[in-house]
Write a protein that holds these residues in place. Structure first.
Motif, mmCIF file in Angstrom:
data_model
loop_
_atom_site.group_PDB
_atom_site.id
_atom_site.type_symbol
_atom_site.label_atom_id
_atom_site.label_comp_id
_atom_site.label_asym_id
_atom_site.label_seq_id
_atom_site.Cartn_x
_atom_site.Cartn_y
_atom_site.Cartn_z
ATOM 1 N N TRP A 1 -47.499 28.952 -90.852
ATOM 2 C CA TRP A 1 -46.884 29.613 -89.692
ATOM 3 C C TRP A 1 -45.518 30.182 -90.090
ATOM 4 O O TRP A 1 -45.216 31.342 -89.829
ATOM 5 C CB TRP A 1 -46.744 28.601 -88.554
ATOM 6 C CG TRP A 1 -46.197 29.170 -87.270
ATOM 7 C CD1 TRP A 1 -44.987 29.781 -87.071
ATOM 8 C CD2 TRP A 1 -46.852 29.196 -86.003
ATOM 9 N NE1 TRP A 1 -44.831 30.162 -85.773
ATOM 10 C CE2 TRP A 1 -45.968 29.821 -85.091
ATOM 11 C CE3 TRP A 1 -48.084 28.732 -85.555
ATOM 12 C CZ2 TRP A 1 -46.297 29.996 -83.740
ATOM 13 C CZ3 TRP A 1 -48.396 28.910 -84.216
ATOM 14 C CH2 TRP A 1 -47.516 29.533 -83.325
ATOM 15 N N ARG A 2 -44.718 29.359 -90.708
ATOM 16 C CA ARG A 2 -43.383 29.808 -91.106
ATOM 17 C C ARG A 2 -43.450 30.858 -92.226
ATOM 18 O O ARG A 2 -42.762 31.879 -92.188
ATOM 19 C CB ARG A 2 -42.555 28.611 -91.573
ATOM 20 C CG ARG A 2 -42.135 27.681 -90.452
ATOM 21 C CD ARG A 2 -41.136 28.362 -89.531
ATOM 22 N NE ARG A 2 -40.597 27.452 -88.549
ATOM 23 C CZ ARG A 2 -40.833 27.537 -87.243
ATOM 24 N NH1 ARG A 2 -41.633 28.488 -86.775
ATOM 25 N NH2 ARG A 2 -40.290 26.685 -86.398
ATOM 26 N N LEU A 3 -44.282 30.603 -93.223
ATOM 27 C CA LEU A 3 -44.315 31.471 -94.404
ATOM 28 C C LEU A 3 -44.936 32.831 -94.128
ATOM 29 O O LEU A 3 -44.581 33.818 -94.794
ATOM 30 C CB LEU A 3 -45.076 30.781 -95.530
ATOM 31 C CG LEU A 3 -44.391 29.557 -96.144
ATOM 32 C CD1 LEU A 3 -45.352 28.810 -97.052
ATOM 33 C CD2 LEU A 3 -43.129 29.958 -96.902
ATOM 34 N N LEU A 4 -45.834 32.917 -93.178
ATOM 35 C CA LEU A 4 -46.507 34.185 -92.904
ATOM 36 C C LEU A 4 -45.957 34.915 -91.689
ATOM 37 O O LEU A 4 -46.089 36.145 -91.594
ATOM 38 C CB LEU A 4 -48.006 33.951 -92.707
ATOM 39 C CG LEU A 4 -48.765 33.389 -93.917
ATOM 40 C CD1 LEU A 4 -50.226 33.181 -93.568
ATOM 41 C CD2 LEU A 4 -48.625 34.308 -95.134
ATOM 42 N N LEU A 5 -45.325 34.204 -90.777
ATOM 43 C CA LEU A 5 -44.825 34.839 -89.562
ATOM 44 C C LEU A 5 -43.301 34.952 -89.506
ATOM 45 O O LEU A 5 -42.771 35.985 -89.112
ATOM 46 C CB LEU A 5 -45.321 34.075 -88.326
ATOM 47 C CG LEU A 5 -46.843 33.918 -88.175
ATOM 48 C CD1 LEU A 5 -47.172 33.296 -86.824
ATOM 49 C CD2 LEU A 5 -47.555 35.246 -88.335
ATOM 50 N N ASP A 6 -42.603 33.888 -89.892
ATOM 51 C CA ASP A 6 -41.149 33.861 -89.700
ATOM 52 C C ASP A 6 -40.347 34.277 -90.935
ATOM 53 O O ASP A 6 -39.394 35.050 -90.820
ATOM 54 C CB ASP A 6 -40.716 32.464 -89.250
ATOM 55 C CG ASP A 6 -41.315 32.095 -87.904
ATOM 56 O OD1 ASP A 6 -41.432 32.984 -87.045
ATOM 57 O OD2 ASP A 6 -41.678 30.924 -87.698
ATOM 58 N N TRP A 7 -40.702 33.753 -92.097
ATOM 59 C CA TRP A 7 -39.945 34.106 -93.299
ATOM 60 C C TRP A 7 -40.040 35.597 -93.637
ATOM 61 O O TRP A 7 -39.023 36.190 -94.028
ATOM 62 C CB TRP A 7 -40.395 33.254 -94.486
ATOM 63 C CG TRP A 7 -39.691 31.934 -94.561
ATOM 64 C CD1 TRP A 7 -40.200 30.712 -94.262
ATOM 65 C CD2 TRP A 7 -38.329 31.699 -94.952
ATOM 66 N NE1 TRP A 7 -39.257 29.728 -94.444
ATOM 67 C CE2 TRP A 7 -38.098 30.307 -94.871
ATOM 68 C CE3 TRP A 7 -37.290 32.527 -95.357
ATOM 69 C CZ2 TRP A 7 -36.872 29.738 -95.179
ATOM 70 C CZ3 TRP A 7 -36.057 31.958 -95.675
ATOM 71 C CH2 TRP A 7 -35.859 30.577 -95.578
ATOM 72 N N PRO A 8 -41.202 36.244 -93.519
ATOM 73 C CA PRO A 8 -41.217 37.687 -93.799
ATOM 74 C C PRO A 8 -40.260 38.461 -92.905
ATOM 75 O O PRO A 8 -39.545 39.361 -93.385
ATOM 76 C CB PRO A 8 -42.685 38.079 -93.528
ATOM 77 C CG PRO A 8 -43.443 36.829 -93.766
ATOM 78 C CD PRO A 8 -42.552 35.717 -93.276
ATOM 79 N N VAL A 9 -40.226 38.153 -91.628
ATOM 80 C CA VAL A 9 -39.313 38.843 -90.713
ATOM 81 C C VAL A 9 -37.858 38.606 -91.125
ATOM 82 O O VAL A 9 -37.028 39.519 -91.104
ATOM 83 C CB VAL A 9 -39.556 38.372 -89.263
ATOM 84 C CG1 VAL A 9 -38.507 38.949 -88.324
ATOM 85 C CG2 VAL A 9 -40.957 38.780 -88.812
ATOM 86 N N ALA A 10 -37.548 37.359 -91.519
ATOM 87 C CA ALA A 10 -36.185 37.052 -91.975
ATOM 88 C C ALA A 10 -35.818 37.850 -93.216
ATOM 89 O O ALA A 10 -34.632 38.097 -93.477
ATOM 90 C CB ALA A 10 -36.060 35.555 -92.263
ATOM 91 N N CYS A 11 -36.831 38.255 -93.983
ATOM 92 C CA CYS A 11 -36.602 39.032 -95.199
ATOM 93 C C CYS A 11 -36.776 40.526 -94.971
ATOM 94 O O CYS A 11 -36.798 41.308 -95.936
ATOM 95 C CB CYS A 11 -37.564 38.566 -96.300
ATOM 96 S SG CYS A 11 -37.279 36.873 -96.842
ATOM 97 N N GLY A 12 -36.921 40.952 -93.722
ATOM 98 C CA GLY A 12 -37.083 42.362 -93.421
ATOM 99 C C GLY A 12 -38.459 42.908 -93.738
ATOM 100 O O GLY A 12 -38.617 44.122 -93.944
ATOM 101 N N LEU A 13 -39.450 42.040 -93.767
ATOM 102 C CA LEU A 13 -40.822 42.438 -94.098
ATOM 103 C C LEU A 13 -41.727 42.191 -92.898
ATOM 104 O O LEU A 13 -41.407 41.378 -92.024
ATOM 105 C CB LEU A 13 -41.333 41.615 -95.294
ATOM 106 C CG LEU A 13 -40.526 41.723 -96.584
ATOM 107 C CD1 LEU A 13 -41.000 40.674 -97.593
ATOM 108 C CD2 LEU A 13 -40.636 43.121 -97.177
ATOM 109 N N PRO A 14 -42.873 42.871 -92.834
ATOM 110 C CA PRO A 14 -43.790 42.632 -91.717
ATOM 111 C C PRO A 14 -44.474 41.281 -91.819
ATOM 112 O O PRO A 14 -44.809 40.822 -92.914
ATOM 113 C CB PRO A 14 -44.803 43.780 -91.840
ATOM 114 C CG PRO A 14 -44.740 44.193 -93.276
ATOM 115 C CD PRO A 14 -43.326 43.973 -93.715
#
Length: 299
Positions: A93-106
């Motif tokens: 959940w975190r690695l696919l939904l939240d961390w990408p957004v935090a890194c400016g990625l979809p």
């Protein structure tokens, strides 16, 4: 207040750095409901009151009670599978939904949703392997660049029921300290490694990490969740619950400003907006299990 509690982080941007002015964690005293109750009934209530990581909560509470009563509460095959799946779910959940957004990625929402539907099916292990290989691994390489991977080795907290049992016998003393990483990228990579470990353990039917100690009416049990070590402690008197303590990873990570400040200590930011993003990444690295708000003050 949210049933899980509330978390407020006060921070500011001065001299190109994020300054943590305060961390206020408030938790409702849910475990007071257990005092004076039949211990079996109290333990059955735990996963209903603490729904996040509910399988870990259930198994750890059960093991703490068993230890207090001088019994063993090993996980069976069903418990083991559910626990590994829970760790996978929370980490992905975190690695696919939240961390990408935090890194400016979809975010990989569709891929995660498809895996959630397939994970309990006959090819659940295959679905997990494909998600890791086809979606997670390429995303990790992109996130590492943004997160400024400095080569700091990830660290993992360790179970230590002996230390917690000693504290539970004399709770006026200091609680045992749980180690925590001081690098954002290392915290991120630790979660990636946890996914690989959980997927392999699930396929192999490997035992889930669970430890308990106690006797004579006192019991402590610990297990690992996606956020860190979960601890339950119970004290019995005359067949009833006399005391109960639950220590979630969030309670240790946000007990004060120290761990959040350590993640940001040597980082400089050109703008207040970049600093805000850095603070959000640091919060995500510690991963609170409840809603939070940031009170931000620019210099």
């Amino acid at each position: 207040m949210n049933p899980a509690g509330s978390l407020t982080i006060r921070a500011g941007f001065t001299e190109n750095r994020v300054r943590i002015a305060g961390v206020v964690l408030e938790r409702p005293a849910m475990t007071r409901l257990f005092v004076g109750q039949n211990p079996d009934a109290a333990v059955r209530l735990v996963p209903h009151l603490y729904a996040l990581c509910g399988e870990a909560q259930r198994v750890t509470a059960r093991a703490a009670l068993a230890a207090a009563e001088g019994r063993s509460a090993a996980c069976d095959a069903i418990d083991t599978r559910l626990l590994w799946l829970e760790v996978l779910h929370e980490n992905l959940w975190r690695l696919l939904l939240d961390w990408p957004v935090a890194c400016g990625l979809p975010a990989a929402r569709d891929e995660f949703a498809a895996w959630r539907s397939a994970r309990l099916g006959v090819d659940g292990n295959g679905a997990t392997r494909r998600l890791i290989e086809e979606t997670l691994c390429p995303l990790v390489e992109r996130c590492r660049i943004v997160l400024d991977d400095r080569g700091v080795a990830p660290t993992w907290p360790q179970l230590d029921v002996a230390a917690w049992l000693a504290w539970w016998r004399a709770p006026a003393g200091e609680r045992p300290v749980i180690a925590c990483t001081t690098d954002i990228a290392a915290a991120y990579l630790a979660r990636v490694a946890d996914v690989a470990r959980a997927a392999a353990a699930l396929e192999a039917g490997q035992a889930f990490p669970l430890a308990a100690a106690g006797g004579d009416g006192l019991g402590v049990a610990q297990t690992l969740t996606a956020r860190g070590v979960l601890t339950h402690a119970i004290a019995l008197r005359d067949g009833k619950v006399a005391r109960y303590h639950l220590e979630a990873p969030t309670d240790a990570s946000f007990a004060g400003p120290a761990k959040l400040a350590a993640l940001l200590a040597d980082r400089r930011y050109a703008t207040a907006e970049a600093a805000r993003q850095g603070l959000e990444a640091a919060i995500l690295a510690l991963d609170p299990c409840l809603p939070y708000q940031v009170e931000w003050q620019d210099a």
